[in-house]
Design an enzyme around this catalytic site. Sequence first.
Site, PDB file in Angstrom:
ATOM      1  N   CYS A   1      40.178  46.475  41.535  1.00 35.87           N
ATOM      2  CA  CYS A   1      38.852  46.500  40.909  1.00 35.87           C
ATOM      3  C   CYS A   1      37.851  45.528  41.537  1.00 35.87           C
ATOM      4  CB  CYS A   1      38.978  46.313  39.408  1.00 35.87           C
ATOM      5  SG  CYS A   1      37.546  46.942  38.526  1.00 35.87           S
TER       6      CYS A   1
ATOM      7  N   HIS B   1      43.837  49.140  36.873  1.00 36.32           N
ATOM      8  CA  HIS B   1      44.488  48.006  36.206  1.00 36.32           C
ATOM      9  C   HIS B   1      45.612  48.580  35.350  1.00 36.32           C
ATOM     10  CE1 HIS B   1      40.954  45.244  36.650  1.00 36.32           C
ATOM     11  NE2 HIS B   1      40.214  46.275  36.353  1.00 36.32           N
TER      12      HIS B   1
ATOM     13  N   ARG C   1      29.201  52.252  32.376  1.00 38.31           N
ATOM     14  CA  ARG C   1      30.460  51.761  32.937  1.00 38.31           C
ATOM     15  C   ARG C   1      31.484  52.897  32.874  1.00 38.31           C
ATOM     16  NH1 ARG C   1      30.755  46.585  33.948  1.00 38.31           N
ATOM     17  NH2 ARG C   1      33.020  46.588  34.084  1.00 38.31           N
TER      18      ARG C   1
HETATM   19  N1  GLN Z   1      32.689  43.577  38.106  1.00 43.21           N
HETATM   20  C1  GLN Z   1      33.151  44.807  38.589  1.00 43.21           C
HETATM   21  C2  GLN Z   1      32.523  46.021  37.924  1.00 43.21           C
HETATM   22  O1  GLN Z   1      32.194  45.992  36.766  1.00 43.21           O
HETATM   23  C3  GLN Z   1      34.663  44.842  38.506  1.00 43.21           C
HETATM   24  C4  GLN Z   1      35.198  44.784  37.110  1.00 43.21           C
HETATM   25  C5  GLN Z   1      36.705  44.760  37.087  1.00 43.21           C
HETATM   26  O2  GLN Z   1      37.355  44.097  37.927  1.00 43.21           O
HETATM   27  N2  GLN Z   1      37.278  45.401  36.082  1.00 43.21           N
HETATM   28  O3  GLN Z   1      32.359  47.023  38.588  1.00 43.21           O
END
Ligand code: GLN
Length: 248
Positions: A97, A194, A130
């Site tokens: 990520c 993840h 998101r």
């Molecule tokens: N900050 C990054 C995003 O939001 C990665 C987030 C994460 O590692 N889950 O895209």
Amino acid sequence: MSAAKSLSICHLFPEALNLYGDGGNILTLAKRLEWRGIEARVQEVSLTERPHFADFDLVFIGGGSDREQRIVCERLLAQKAELKAFAGDGGALLAVCGGYQLLGHSYAMGEETLEGLGLIDLTTDRGSPRLIGNIAIQSEICAHPIVGYENHGGRTHLGAGVKPLGTVAFGHGNDDKTGEEGAISGTILGTYIHGPLLPKNPGVADWVLARALEHRHGTAELEPLDDSVELAANSVMYERLMRGEERE
Ligand code: GLN
């Protein structure tokens, strides 16, 4: 048994990059080595330390929020050439990520753009909404589907000729458009997954370990393990997703 073998694993910045249990990936790597009689030397490297990447066979970078990513990015850019040399020498690099995004050329976060490590030809820009939820992909690197969890604002675009880790069967992946997830380039594997990634996906763990073993001992041969428990956990999740019983 290969009792004389050992691997050195670098866990980068666990105090800043440990979203959704990413640190569990290290436990999986170490256990899968131990079960094969291979010594796992894990070194946790904090933000105040400067690792000597040439000493390692495997480097792991977890995920983090944009805030942590900014801090980590600055820190890693100071060792950009060393990390490039490590990967160029066949060292295995696994990044999840936020760590995955940093492997590319840049991460555009609205008004600010972070420079990346440029280890893989890819760029990321932050979008809305998101991309959150369970994810399952099919990948050439293992026979079973890869399952996990994603939560990212970033949309990642692979350069021409860069291979994705796999194709999305459920969820969003790199950019919610191409149906691609993650990237593989030589001994580097980046992914949004993840969960943590490795406990339920032993094929991915072994792909990374094989690259590291090749780097240290010149052989990618790993003794097979009994993965029935891991694969049962994997298939319960995969089947639920495919039947539409799990949503975000
Ligand atoms: N900050 C990054 C995003 O939001 C990665 C987030 C994460 O590692 N889950 O895209």
